[in-house]
Design an enzyme around this catalytic site. Sequence first.
Site, PDB file in Angstrom:
ATOM      1  N   SER A 191       0.831  -1.195   0.000  1.00 57.73           N
ATOM      2  CA  SER A 191       0.000   0.000   0.000  1.00 57.73           C
ATOM      3  C   SER A 191       0.866   1.246   0.000  1.00 57.73           C
ATOM      4  O   SER A 191       1.994   1.236   0.500  1.00 57.73           O
ATOM      5  CB  SER A 191      -0.910  -0.005   1.237  1.00 57.73           C
ATOM      6  OG  SER A 191      -1.766   1.117   1.236  1.00 57.73           O
ATOM      7  N   ASP A 192       0.329   2.319  -0.552  1.00 58.68           N
ATOM      8  CA  ASP A 192       0.990   3.618  -0.480  1.00 58.68           C
ATOM      9  C   ASP A 192      -0.076   4.678  -0.278  1.00 58.68           C
ATOM     10  O   ASP A 192      -1.189   4.561  -0.807  1.00 58.68           O
ATOM     11  CB  ASP A 192       1.791   3.907  -1.754  1.00 58.68           C
ATOM     12  CG  ASP A 192       2.642   5.160  -1.606  1.00 58.68           C
ATOM     13  OD1 ASP A 192       3.374   5.263  -0.598  1.00 58.68           O
ATOM     14  OD2 ASP A 192       2.585   6.037  -2.478  1.00 58.68           O
ATOM     15  N   THR A 193       0.275   5.694   0.498  1.00 58.94           N
ATOM     16  CA  THR A 193      -0.630   6.806   0.777  1.00 58.94           C
ATOM     17  C   THR A 193       0.133   8.105   0.599  1.00 58.94           C
ATOM     18  O   THR A 193       1.235   8.248   1.110  1.00 58.94           O
ATOM     19  CB  THR A 193      -1.182   6.712   2.218  1.00 58.94           C
ATOM     20  OG1 THR A 193      -1.905   5.492   2.358  1.00 58.94           O
ATOM     21  CG2 THR A 193      -2.101   7.892   2.544  1.00 58.94           C
ATOM     22  N   GLU A 194      -0.461   9.036  -0.124  1.00 59.18           N
ATOM     23  CA  GLU A 194       0.183  10.329  -0.356  1.00 59.18           C
ATOM     24  C   GLU A 194      -0.817  11.461  -0.212  1.00 59.18           C
ATOM     25  O   GLU A 194      -1.990  11.316  -0.542  1.00 59.18           O
ATOM     26  CB  GLU A 194       0.810  10.389  -1.752  1.00 59.18           C
ATOM     27  CG  GLU A 194       1.897   9.372  -2.005  1.00 59.18           C
ATOM     28  CD  GLU A 194       3.153   9.537  -1.165  1.00 59.18           C
ATOM     29  OE1 GLU A 194       3.360  10.622  -0.569  1.00 59.18           O
ATOM     30  OE2 GLU A 194       3.945   8.573  -1.109  1.00 59.18           O
ATOM     31  N   ALA A 203      -3.489   3.715  -2.317  1.00 62.43           N
ATOM     32  CA  ALA A 203      -3.636   2.590  -3.242  1.00 62.43           C
ATOM     33  C   ALA A 203      -3.245   1.319  -2.497  1.00 62.43           C
ATOM     34  O   ALA A 203      -2.326   1.328  -1.673  1.00 62.43           O
ATOM     35  CB  ALA A 203      -2.756   2.769  -4.462  1.00 62.43           C
TER      36      ALA A 203
END
Length: 193
Positions: A73-76, A110
């Site tokens: 997962s990635d968060t921005e 995502a």
Amino acid sequence: MLYLASKSPRRRELLARLLSPSRLEFDVLDVDVPEHPQPGEPAEDYVRRVAREKAGAGLLRAAGRPAALVLGSDTEVVLDGEVFGKPRDDEDARAMLRRLSGRTHRVISAVSLVSASREEQTVSVSEVTFAELAPAQIDAYVASGEPRGRAGAYAIQGLAESFTVRLSGSFSGVMGLPLYETAQLLRRFGVLA
């Protein structure tokens, strides 16, 4: 076996919370994936790519383990099309918070779930509005240490909640792992009922 490809303690906590009613367990894989947008890369494409790369790197680390299923997962934080990422230092954190002050920004998370034969991905987009922050508030918040290592220099589940005027979307997504979307992926892979 389910693996989480992440260094984030918040993602571990959120995934454990999601799996606890089913008494399912997971292992954590420590992966290093560069987190830098490519020139001209749209914010959502960047977040999707990094999540996919984390899951893929985790799958490589889990090679040889039967039926490995890896979640990345990635968060921005995104304001005016610019991905903020994690602050380099306290002054960078102050600069980010000054720009977010009194504004609404997007938080894109995502989630990729991969196995040796299958890959699926989902995205959560939330909007967060901050109150106008006085310089003294920003200084006090940065001095707390909470902005370090956090996308956009804040943690919604911490002190930053006190200057969050509105959140539209997924609270857990802003924290780093959107639980509704993650649960849907895990159901499609047969992990959750």
